[in-house]
Design a protein around this motif. Structure first.
Motif, PDB file in Angstrom:
ATOM      1  N   ARG A  53       0.830  -1.212   0.000  1.00 45.03           N
ATOM      2  CA  ARG A  53       0.000   0.000   0.000  1.00 45.03           C
ATOM      3  C   ARG A  53       0.860   1.256   0.000  1.00 45.03           C
ATOM      4  NH1 ARG A  53      -2.600  -2.612   4.225  1.00 45.03           N
ATOM      5  NH2 ARG A  53      -1.915  -0.960   5.666  1.00 45.03           N
ATOM      6  N   LEU A  54       1.943   1.220   0.763  1.00 46.18           N
ATOM      7  CA  LEU A  54       2.853   2.368   0.793  1.00 46.18           C
ATOM      8  C   LEU A  54       3.439   2.625  -0.584  1.00 46.18           C
ATOM      9  CD1 LEU A  54       4.634   4.488   2.230  1.00 46.18           C
ATOM     10  CD2 LEU A  54       6.250   2.636   2.705  1.00 46.18           C
ATOM     11  N   SER A  80      12.176  15.233  -2.157  1.00 44.94           N
ATOM     12  CA  SER A  80      10.763  15.411  -1.790  1.00 44.94           C
ATOM     13  C   SER A  80      10.084  14.051  -1.736  1.00 44.94           C
ATOM     14  CB  SER A  80      10.046  16.310  -2.801  1.00 44.94           C
ATOM     15  OG  SER A  80      10.678  17.579  -2.886  1.00 44.94           O
ATOM     16  N   VAL A  81       9.362  13.799  -0.643  1.00 45.36           N
ATOM     17  CA  VAL A  81       8.660  12.535  -0.437  1.00 45.36           C
ATOM     18  C   VAL A  81       7.213  12.846  -0.090  1.00 45.36           C
ATOM     19  CG1 VAL A  81       8.578  10.380   0.860  1.00 45.36           C
ATOM     20  CG2 VAL A  81      10.787  11.481   0.419  1.00 45.36           C
ATOM     21  N   SER A  82       6.296  12.156  -0.735  1.00 45.93           N
ATOM     22  CA  SER A  82       4.884  12.377  -0.421  1.00 45.93           C
ATOM     23  C   SER A  82       4.111  11.069  -0.494  1.00 45.93           C
ATOM     24  CB  SER A  82       4.271  13.405  -1.382  1.00 45.93           C
ATOM     25  OG  SER A  82       4.225  12.897  -2.691  1.00 45.93           O
ATOM     26  N   VAL A  83       3.155  10.926   0.448  1.00 42.20           N
ATOM     27  CA  VAL A  83       2.206   9.815   0.459  1.00 42.20           C
ATOM     28  C   VAL A  83       0.845  10.454   0.704  1.00 42.20           C
ATOM     29  CG1 VAL A  83       1.600   7.574   1.424  1.00 42.20           C
ATOM     30  CG2 VAL A  83       3.980   8.354   1.495  1.00 42.20           C
ATOM     31  N   PRO A  84       0.119  10.836  -0.359  1.00 45.38           N
ATOM     32  CA  PRO A  84      -1.119  11.603  -0.199  1.00 45.38           C
ATOM     33  C   PRO A  84      -2.128  10.977   0.753  1.00 45.38           C
ATOM     34  CG  PRO A  84      -0.465  11.540  -2.500  1.00 45.38           C
ATOM     35  CD  PRO A  84       0.451  10.602  -1.777  1.00 45.38           C
ATOM     36  N   SER A  85      -2.208   9.664   0.798  1.00 41.66           N
ATOM     37  CA  SER A  85      -3.188   9.001   1.663  1.00 41.66           C
ATOM     38  C   SER A  85      -2.673   8.770   3.075  1.00 41.66           C
ATOM     39  CB  SER A  85      -3.597   7.662   1.037  1.00 41.66           C
ATOM     40  OG  SER A  85      -2.464   6.825   0.872  1.00 41.66           O
ATOM     41  N   GLY A  86      -1.449   9.204   3.345  1.00 44.29           N
ATOM     42  CA  GLY A  86      -0.857   8.973   4.663  1.00 44.29           C
ATOM     43  C   GLY A  86      -0.049   7.683   4.670  1.00 44.29           C
ATOM     44  N   ALA A  87       1.130   7.727   5.258  1.00 42.05           N
ATOM     45  CA  ALA A  87       2.007   6.562   5.268  1.00 42.05           C
ATOM     46  C   ALA A  87       1.473   5.494   6.217  1.00 42.05           C
ATOM     47  CB  ALA A  87       3.410   6.975   5.698  1.00 42.05           C
ATOM     48  N   PRO A  88       1.251   4.251   5.730  1.00 47.43           N
ATOM     49  CA  PRO A  88       0.774   3.184   6.623  1.00 47.43           C
ATOM     50  C   PRO A  88       1.869   2.699   7.570  1.00 47.43           C
ATOM     51  CG  PRO A  88       1.171   2.323   4.424  1.00 47.43           C
ATOM     52  CD  PRO A  88       1.366   3.799   4.342  1.00 47.43           C
ATOM     53  N   LEU A  89       3.105   3.000   7.256  1.00 43.95           N
ATOM     54  CA  LEU A  89       4.247   2.602   8.074  1.00 43.95           C
ATOM     55  C   LEU A  89       5.195   3.784   8.217  1.00 43.95           C
ATOM     56  CD1 LEU A  89       5.143  -0.822   6.387  1.00 43.95           C
ATOM     57  CD2 LEU A  89       4.088  -0.551   8.647  1.00 43.95           C
ATOM     58  N   VAL A 111      14.803  11.853   4.562  1.00 46.38           N
ATOM     59  CA  VAL A 111      13.478  12.322   4.964  1.00 46.38           C
ATOM     60  C   VAL A 111      12.793  11.184   5.714  1.00 46.38           C
ATOM     61  CG1 VAL A 111      11.209  13.058   4.164  1.00 46.38           C
ATOM     62  CG2 VAL A 111      13.263  13.926   3.035  1.00 46.38           C
ATOM     63  N   ARG A 112      12.330  11.473   6.917  1.00 47.74           N
ATOM     64  CA  ARG A 112      11.637  10.462   7.725  1.00 47.74           C
ATOM     65  C   ARG A 112      10.169  10.854   7.879  1.00 47.74           C
ATOM     66  NH1 ARG A 112      15.150   6.990  10.011  1.00 47.74           N
ATOM     67  NH2 ARG A 112      17.351   7.615  10.047  1.00 47.74           N
ATOM     68  N   LEU A 113       9.284   9.874   7.662  1.00 48.55           N
ATOM     69  CA  LEU A 113       7.843  10.080   7.828  1.00 48.55           C
ATOM     70  C   LEU A 113       7.317   9.095   8.859  1.00 48.55           C
ATOM     71  CD1 LEU A 113       6.530  10.502   4.145  1.00 48.55           C
ATOM     72  CD2 LEU A 113       7.241  12.275   5.758  1.00 48.55           C
ATOM     73  N   ASP A 114       6.586   9.616   9.832  1.00 50.16           N
ATOM     74  CA  ASP A 114       5.922   8.760  10.814  1.00 50.16           C
ATOM     75  C   ASP A 114       4.645   8.195  10.206  1.00 50.16           C
ATOM     76  OD1 ASP A 114       7.859   9.292  12.743  1.00 50.16           O
ATOM     77  OD2 ASP A 114       6.820  11.125  13.406  1.00 50.16           O
ATOM     78  N   ALA A 117       1.862  10.337   8.311  1.00 46.65           N
ATOM     79  CA  ALA A 117       2.397  11.569   7.711  1.00 46.65           C
ATOM     80  C   ALA A 117       2.246  11.511   6.194  1.00 46.65           C
ATOM     81  CB  ALA A 117       3.853  11.746   8.095  1.00 46.65           C
ATOM     82  N   GLU A 118       2.122  12.694   5.571  1.00 46.94           N
ATOM     83  CA  GLU A 118       1.847  12.731   4.138  1.00 46.94           C
ATOM     84  C   GLU A 118       3.020  13.224   3.297  1.00 46.94           C
ATOM     85  OE1 GLU A 118      -1.638  15.023   3.494  1.00 46.94           O
ATOM     86  OE2 GLU A 118      -2.972  13.590   4.486  1.00 46.94           O
ATOM     87  N   SER A 119       3.916  14.043   3.842  1.00 45.77           N
ATOM     88  CA  SER A 119       4.996  14.571   3.005  1.00 45.77           C
ATOM     89  C   SER A 119       6.160  15.052   3.857  1.00 45.77           C
ATOM     90  CB  SER A 119       4.494  15.728   2.121  1.00 45.77           C
ATOM     91  OG  SER A 119       4.063  16.811   2.925  1.00 45.77           O
ATOM     92  N   GLY A 120       7.290  15.223   3.185  1.00 44.50           N
ATOM     93  CA  GLY A 120       8.486  15.745   3.839  1.00 44.50           C
ATOM     94  C   GLY A 120       9.545  16.062   2.803  1.00 44.50           C
TER      95      GLY A 120
END
Length: 472
Positions: A53-54, A80-89, A111-114, A117-120
């Motif tokens: 999913r990610l 640039s990192v983005s997960v529009p639906s929110g990162a599942p992990l 770039v670290r996303l919790d 989170a959607e972007s960083g």
């Protein structure tokens, strides 16, 4: 997917329970071992689904503020990192750097996303100490199972190319006899009048002239209708022949004859692209033709010409027997690196192989033969631009005549040897005498029908040679 130490400790616990259950005939211990295995398998399945999913929603991009950069200068890379639906992990994305780039701490380019989170973004400044083409690899994505049992790493995004250029020469002079000229090559003037953009002449209105060509301001001023004629503009088919033999490598980087000629060639290439003029490109090394692009007007073609010019470096030079100096050593190094599958080895291979990449090996004087066999056979009339020096005037004279013989217009850009030789200006009177000899040769070329010749070099050195009484 990679198991972690915690996975192995958990798996070891389950295996121990299974062994003890069998040894002591305790079914409860076997059930416990099975429960541990089921939990691990469930965690593994859930982790794989989450990674899928990610990856489906993940977008990774690396951008640079400059495609071309001077050696030892810096450019900014933005990850640039983005997960529009929110990162599942929770995940970490790291921008990788080629071996030829300066060191940058890994944490600064990550770039670290919790979870959720959607972007960083992360921006780092990178130094480029090695001239050539460098490829920034795809970023690395790292994710971990929430329970700490599994990790996964893979590449996403695209590669980014950086061209590291030699240092740029300063105070580039282009002129005739020490006098700078503003535009030694440009414009599209003809002897025909008609539709165009450059005013040519004003004349009285004659029957048959189009009313739209009447200059009403001039008519009001002169009290009789007058027509403004305009210079007709045409496409100028241009062919650049750039000499990058070893003799053009005199002096430190950024102050060599080739550096000054390349700067001017880049200006010409940019002007041709702006005017949509057909542009051809031939690069000549000591052993023959190193690049050949026939005239074209596509955007990719102009970009390729500019890329080749940016990466142009002097070739090795010839021994009396005709082989290039250092080629054997270069070949041995390339053979050794061919078996090196590390990132470092893969980065170095193009640099060791570049000196042997010839479109065609040419016996005799490579510049003369290129003009005779390639440029001399082009259909139609072209503007042939030669970028070279004056170290072999007899052969250069023959080369110019070979280019001009089939009706082509020839523009010669010459780097005077006296302005580049080490210690060449120690005796300014002697340097002046040598420049006078050069100027006599330049004028000789300039007097040939359909030929123009200009000197190209460092303006401050030329001013020193022509200073004071010598200039007068």
């Amino acid at each position: 997917m990679d198991p972690t130490p915690r996975f192995w400790s958990t798996a070891g616990t389950g295996a121990l329970l299974a062994v003890l259950g069998v040894v002591f005939a305790r079914p409860v211990l076997v059930v416990g071992a099975a429960s541990v295995g089921a939990i691990v398998l469930a965690r593994q399945y859930a982790f794989l689904r989450a990674v899928q999913r990610l990856d489906d929603g993940l977008s990774v991009d690396v951008a640079t503020d400059a495609q071309f950069v001077r050696r030892d200068e810096r450019t900014e890379l933005t990850l640039s990192v983005s997960v529009p639906s929110g990162a599942p992990l929770g995940l970490a994305v790291t921008a990788e750097l080629p071996a030829v780039a300066g060191p940058v701490d890994r944490a600064e380019r990550t770039v670290r996303l919790d979870p959720g989170a959607e972007s960083g973004t992360a921006t780092v400044s990178v130094e480029w100490p090695v001239v050539g083409r460098a490829t920034v690899p795809e970023p690395t994505v790292s994710v971990a199972d929430a329970s700490g049992l599994f990790t996964e790493s893979y590449r996403r995004g695209g590669e980014t190319e950086i061209r590291v250029e030699p240092r740029q020469p300063r105070n580039v002079h282009v002129g005739e006899g020490g006098d700078a000229v503003g535009a030694p090559f440009g414009g599209h003037r003809t002897d025909q009048y008609g539709q165009g953009t450059d005013p040519a002449e004003l004349r009285e209105y004659a029957p048959g002239d189009s009313v739209s060509n009447i200059d009403w301001k001039a008519t009001a001023r002169l009290a009789y209708p007058h027509v403004r004629e305009y210079e007709v503009e045409t496409d100028r088919r241009t062919v650049m022949v750039v000499d990058h033999r070893a003799r053009l490598a005199t002096g430190p980087e950024g102050e060599r004859p080739l550096d000054y000629l390349r700067e001017l060639a880049l200006v010409v290439a940019d002007a041709a692209a702006t005017a949509d003029d057909p542009l051809g490109y031939y690069a000549v090394g000591d052993d023959g033709l190193t690049a050949e692009l026939r005239p074209s007007t596509t955007t990719d073609h102009y970009r390729e010409v500019q890329t080749l010019l940016h990466g142009l470096a002097p070739t090795e030079g010839r021994t009396p027997g005709g082989s290039a100096r250092g080629v054997a050593d270069t070949r041995r190094a390339a053979d050794l690196l061919a078996d090196d599958d590390t990132d470092f080895g893969g980065t170095l291979v193009p640099y060791f192989g570049a000196s042997e990449r010839y479109v065609q090996r040419i016996a005799g004087d490579s510049l003369f033969e290129t003009v005779r066999t390639r440029v001399g056979r082009l259909d139609g009339t072209h503007w042939v631009l030669l970028f070279t020096d004056d170290s072999d005037r007899t052969r250069l004279r023959e080369t110019v005549r070979a280019a001009q013989a089939r009706g082509h217009h020839v523009v010669v850009f010459l780097a005077p040897s006296v302005l580049f030789e080490t210690g060449g200006l120690a005796d300014l009177d002697a340097a002046y005498d040598r420049f006078v000899e050069f100027e006599s040769f330049r004028r000789e070329l300039d007097r040939i029908d359909r030929v123009s010749a200009y000197e190209v070099g460092p303006g401050e050195r030329l001013n020193a040679v022509l200073s004071g009484d010598r200039r007068r």
